[in-house]
Design a protein around this motif. Structure first.
Motif, PDB file in Angstrom:
ATOM      1  N   MET A   1      39.967  34.893  14.713  1.00  0.00           N
ATOM      2  CA  MET A   1      41.283  35.703  14.279  1.00  0.00           C
ATOM      3  C   MET A   1      40.753  37.104  13.664  1.00  0.00           C
ATOM      4  N   LYS A   2      39.905  37.637  14.438  1.00  0.00           N
ATOM      5  CA  LYS A   2      39.289  38.873  14.067  1.00  0.00           C
ATOM      6  C   LYS A   2      40.250  40.148  14.826  1.00  0.00           C
ATOM      7  N   LYS A   3      41.254  40.009  15.439  1.00  0.00           N
ATOM      8  CA  LYS A   3      41.732  40.890  16.262  1.00  0.00           C
ATOM      9  C   LYS A   3      43.233  41.145  16.236  1.00  0.00           C
ATOM     10  N   LEU A   4      43.764  40.523  15.006  1.00  0.00           N
ATOM     11  CA  LEU A   4      44.982  40.337  14.735  1.00  0.00           C
ATOM     12  C   LEU A   4      45.743  41.434  14.596  1.00  0.00           C
ATOM     13  N   ASN A   5      45.142  42.508  13.988  1.00  0.00           N
ATOM     14  CA  ASN A   5      45.791  43.914  13.647  1.00  0.00           C
ATOM     15  C   ASN A   5      45.911  44.915  14.803  1.00  0.00           C
ATOM     16  N   ARG A   6      45.318  44.471  15.833  1.00  0.00           N
ATOM     17  CA  ARG A   6      45.447  45.408  17.027  1.00  0.00           C
ATOM     18  C   ARG A   6      46.858  45.316  17.694  1.00  0.00           C
ATOM     19  N   GLU A   7      47.158  46.336  18.536  1.00  0.00           N
ATOM     20  CA  GLU A   7      48.242  46.612  19.169  1.00  0.00           C
ATOM     21  C   GLU A   7      48.531  45.309  20.078  1.00  0.00           C
ATOM     22  N   PHE A   8      50.120  45.386  20.161  1.00  0.00           N
ATOM     23  CA  PHE A   8      50.686  44.347  21.047  1.00  0.00           C
ATOM     24  C   PHE A   8      50.164  44.179  22.163  1.00  0.00           C
ATOM     25  N   GLU A   9      50.073  43.174  22.731  1.00  0.00           N
ATOM     26  CA  GLU A   9      49.512  42.790  24.058  1.00  0.00           C
ATOM     27  C   GLU A   9      50.237  41.875  25.028  1.00  0.00           C
ATOM     28  N   GLY A  10      51.093  42.291  25.933  1.00  0.00           N
ATOM     29  CA  GLY A  10      51.727  41.266  26.810  1.00  0.00           C
ATOM     30  C   GLY A  10      51.250  40.045  27.293  1.00  0.00           C
ATOM     31  N   LEU A  11      52.044  38.975  27.591  1.00  0.00           N
ATOM     32  CA  LEU A  11      51.764  37.844  28.109  1.00  0.00           C
ATOM     33  C   LEU A  11      50.663  37.718  29.338  1.00  0.00           C
ATOM     34  N   ASN A  12      51.539  38.736  30.226  1.00  0.00           N
ATOM     35  CA  ASN A  12      50.762  38.710  31.519  1.00  0.00           C
ATOM     36  C   ASN A  12      49.118  39.513  31.547  1.00  0.00           C
ATOM     37  N   SER A  13      49.268  40.514  30.488  1.00  0.00           N
ATOM     38  CA  SER A  13      47.909  40.876  30.173  1.00  0.00           C
ATOM     39  C   SER A  13      47.069  39.926  29.442  1.00  0.00           C
TER      40      SER A  13
ATOM     41  N   LEU B   1      47.136  36.569  30.019  1.00  0.00           N
ATOM     42  CA  LEU B   1      46.960  35.744  31.005  1.00  0.00           C
ATOM     43  C   LEU B   1      45.787  36.156  31.941  1.00  0.00           C
ATOM     44  N   ASP B   2      45.826  37.499  32.376  1.00  0.00           N
ATOM     45  CA  ASP B   2      44.560  38.030  32.950  1.00  0.00           C
ATOM     46  C   ASP B   2      43.358  38.080  32.507  1.00  0.00           C
ATOM     47  N   LYS B   3      43.455  38.431  31.013  1.00  0.00           N
ATOM     48  CA  LYS B   3      42.117  38.628  30.448  1.00  0.00           C
ATOM     49  C   LYS B   3      41.837  37.141  30.079  1.00  0.00           C
ATOM     50  N   ALA B   4      42.422  36.353  30.056  1.00  0.00           N
ATOM     51  CA  ALA B   4      41.827  34.787  29.892  1.00  0.00           C
ATOM     52  C   ALA B   4      41.459  34.351  31.409  1.00  0.00           C
ATOM     53  N   PHE B   5      41.976  34.797  32.236  1.00  0.00           N
ATOM     54  CA  PHE B   5      41.369  34.303  33.680  1.00  0.00           C
ATOM     55  C   PHE B   5      40.059  35.123  33.726  1.00  0.00           C
ATOM     56  N   ASN B   6      40.090  36.297  33.590  1.00  0.00           N
ATOM     57  CA  ASN B   6      38.671  37.115  33.528  1.00  0.00           C
ATOM     58  C   ASN B   6      37.471  36.565  32.733  1.00  0.00           C
TER      59      ASN B   6
ATOM     60  N   GLU C   1      40.649  28.398  35.248  1.00  0.00           N
ATOM     61  CA  GLU C   1      41.077  29.615  35.920  1.00  0.00           C
ATOM     62  C   GLU C   1      42.356  29.456  36.725  1.00  0.00           C
ATOM     63  N   LEU C   2      42.140  28.294  37.661  1.00  0.00           N
ATOM     64  CA  LEU C   2      43.498  27.788  38.466  1.00  0.00           C
ATOM     65  C   LEU C   2      44.608  27.670  37.733  1.00  0.00           C
ATOM     66  N   LEU C   3      44.446  26.763  36.430  1.00  0.00           N
ATOM     67  CA  LEU C   3      45.502  26.562  35.778  1.00  0.00           C
ATOM     68  C   LEU C   3      46.180  27.930  35.037  1.00  0.00           C
ATOM     69  N   VAL C   4      45.524  28.613  34.726  1.00  0.00           N
ATOM     70  CA  VAL C   4      45.595  29.812  34.185  1.00  0.00           C
ATOM     71  C   VAL C   4      46.819  30.786  35.235  1.00  0.00           C
ATOM     72  N   LYS C   5      46.252  30.744  36.518  1.00  0.00           N
ATOM     73  CA  LYS C   5      47.040  31.390  37.385  1.00  0.00           C
ATOM     74  C   LYS C   5      48.359  30.574  37.821  1.00  0.00           C
ATOM     75  N   ASP C   6      48.182  29.060  37.783  1.00  0.00           N
ATOM     76  CA  ASP C   6      49.502  28.421  38.010  1.00  0.00           C
ATOM     77  C   ASP C   6      50.532  28.809  36.753  1.00  0.00           C
ATOM     78  N   VAL C   7      50.202  28.896  35.689  1.00  0.00           N
ATOM     79  CA  VAL C   7      50.829  29.416  34.435  1.00  0.00           C
ATOM     80  C   VAL C   7      51.480  30.425  34.605  1.00  0.00           C
ATOM     81  N   LYS C   8      50.667  31.375  35.017  1.00  0.00           N
ATOM     82  CA  LYS C   8      51.151  32.773  34.945  1.00  0.00           C
ATOM     83  C   LYS C   8      52.286  32.877  36.052  1.00  0.00           C
TER      84      LYS C   8
END
Length: 577
Positions: free
Chosen positions: A446-458, A460-465, A531-538
């Motif tokens: 929980m160290k990045k809570l004050n950062r700017e808004f990030e969309g769901l697709n972004s 998901l991509d970041k989680a996959f990477n 990774e495949l699960l993240v892609k499926d969810v996206k």
């Protein structure tokens, strides 16, 4: 391990008709959101009153459940709800459960029934000894002094620390007052006793003063260690000292400083001085004393000191062996900005799994807040398998009781909406759940809570990477052999028949070959491929959020929503691992 399984409150402070709080068979942690006046503090004091009752006589407990009579001052401490009928029963009931054997016990305090203070059953006494309560008033006196004055923490200790530290059968404040500083010894006619008896009493006061200073020193040492390790990553930045500079004396006790309307006088007579030093590297390393602390330290620094002192007090108690303990926080961080509040929550939840914070892990935690954003942040970073969530609401325009209801997760709401054919709402809740899961995964501390808004697709991509990179790093870690390159190239040949290789070389190549094959098998096993699960969810979320599909007559959309719910459950289970 014992936990609180259930709490029932009726006709006590803000509560009117019986409210039942079920924390599950494992005694889950509790997170409560509620607006002002909604009953959060009443919930806090119900728990505290029941635990403290274990140190009191029956008469000292019954006073909280008396009928209020204006002409009878003995009834003025009653905590019965003023809007309920006088004949309505008032009680607090706690059910404990031993999570190892499933044994339950119920403890009650009321005007008619009290079973929390019996010698034959000391469970509530044990719970009281090991538990702690911290509310929003904690920080007030750290800021209230004039900028010209040194900080006097006696009011803080009197109100927010001594009552919550227990020794023997009573808390520290009761021990200080009762038979020690309530009044000096007197003759039957009220006169001060002889010089010899007076001297014995003065000696007793000195012993009490030293006992208080010894406690302050222990709290100070604990606080400094905590502040250094948890707020400043082990670096010397700030340290504090607590000194009992104005103590109990025969004269101030003789004037009955604990009488009603004597608070101001008592707080002038008694003083716990807070001294603060900051570490400077230049011109040479040294600790520099800070005068007028509240003028030169900002609110965040003062709050770290306040929290350090409060946790330092908690650490003075032998908690490691306790099998039954709760930690109750009532809007403790109300005056802090988000980043500083989350620093403290990270510590209390021990998000980083630090050994130095393991003592927090054994507490059943109750966190109460009126800040919905703060509530949601804690919720996103806790697990409904271990936590239960409540929403308290009160209409302040009338005398109605608080409305209490469970606060469901987005996934739970999505399932309910699906069952009610509210498909658009179901899709929206699934999106929220995905965002919560990915936020927790991408920022576990929980160290990045004050950062700017990030969309769901972004996300998901970041989680996959991130997952792909983790797998690559695992590969590099497993296959970085200390072997000459020319020998390593022979792994593609029939190296076992190669006469130029030693038996040791062959064994090393064989081991590498086996690990490589194992890695390839693991890489292609469906159950391990997040990774495949993240892609499926996206992919499926993009479909179910398609506005053209939002109607109940579309059977394809219903099937996709159902699949999305199952995929979200799989995603949560995988990332929870």
């Amino acid at each position: 391990m014992k936990r609180i399984k259930e709490l029932r409150i009726q006709n006590f402070k803000a509560f009117q008709k019986e409210e039942v709080f079920d924390f599950g068979k494992k005694g889950k942690n509790v997170l409560v959101y509620g607006n002002n006046g909604s009953g959060k503090s009443s919930f806090f004091w119900a728990l505290y009153t029941l635990l403290q009752s274990s140190t009191k006589e029956d008469t000292g407990i019954k006073k909280y459940f008396e009928k209020y009579v204006a002409s009878n001052t003995d009834t003025h401490q009653t905590l019965k709800n003023v809007f309920m009928d006088e004949e309505e029963e008032s009680f607090i009931k706690l059910t404990s459960i031993d999570t190892e054997i499933g044994k339950e016990e119920t403890y009650t305090i009321s005007h008619a029934v009290i079973n929390t203070n019996k010698d034959e059953d000391t469970i509530i006494q044990e719970l009281n000894l090991a538990s702690d309560f911290i509310n929003y008033k904690l920080l007030h006196n750290f800021y209230r002094g004039s900028h010209k004055q040194e900080v006097n923490l006696w009011p803080v200790f009197e109100r927010d620390i001594f009552p919550f530290l227990t020794e023997g059968t009573q808390n520290w404040l009761e021990d200080i007052i009762k038979d020690k500083t309530k009044d000096v010894p007197r003759t039957p006619k009220g006169a001060v006793v002889s010089q010899k008896r007076k001297q014995r009493y003065v000696d007793e006061l000195e012993a009490l003063n030293q006992k208080i200073q010894d406690l302050l020193t222990e709290i100070q040492n604990n606080a400094n260690e905590f502040i250094k390790e948890e707020f400043f990553n082990g670096e010397d930045v700030i340290r504090i000292a607590l000194t009992f500079t104005q103590k109990f004396k025969f004269e101030n006790v003789r004037h009955k400083i604990w009488e009603k309307d004597r608070d101001g006088h008592r707080h002038d007579q008694l003083r716990i001085k807070l001294s603060v030093e900051i570490y400077e590297e230049k011109p040479e390393p040294r600790w520099k004393s800070i005068e007028r602390v509240q003028s030169f330290l900002n609110e965040a620094q003062l709050t770290r000191i306040a929290i350090g002192i409060r946790i330092g007090a908690l650490r003075t108690r032998p908690l490691e062996a306790a099998k039954f303990k709760v930690l109750v926080l009532d809007d403790m961080l109300i005056s802090l900005d988000l980043s500083n509040r989350m620093d403290v929550v990270r510590i209390i939840l021990n998000k980083e799994g630090k050994a130095s914070l393991k003592f927090f892990d054994g507490f059943q935690k109750f966190i109460l807040t009126h800040d919905k954003g703060f509530f949601n942040l804690i919720r996103r970073n806790t697990d409904e398998e271990k936590w239960v969530y409540y929403n308290f609401n009160k209409d302040e325009s009338d005398n109605s009781p608080p409305k209490i209801k469970p606060d469901y997760t987005s996934l739970q709401k999505a399932v309910r909406y699906f069952e009610e054919d509210e498909f658009e709402n179901c899709g929206n809740e699934l999106r929220k759940e995905a965002e919560a899961i990915l936020t927790s995964y991408l920022d576990p501390e929980m160290k990045k809570l004050n950062r700017e808004f990030e969309g769901l697709n972004s996300k998901l991509d970041k989680a996959f990477n991130t997952l792909t990179n983790e797998r690559l790093q695992k590969f590099k870690k497993s296959f970085n052999p200390e072997i000459e390159l020319e020998k390593l190239k022979k792994i593609k040949t029939d190296f076992q028949a190669d006469g130029t290789l030693s038996e040791e070389d062959k064994a090393q190549l064989e081991g590498l070959k086996t690990r490589l094959f194992d890695f390839l098998i693991e890489l292609n096993e469906k159950k391990n491929q997040k990774e495949l699960l993240v892609k499926d969810v996206k992919e499926i979320l993009n479909r179910v959020m398609n506005s053209a599909s939002h109607h109940g007559e579309n059977p394809l959309y219903r099937a996709e929503l159902k699949e999305a719910i199952e995929k979200m459950k799989d995603l949560k289970n995988e990332f929870d691992k």
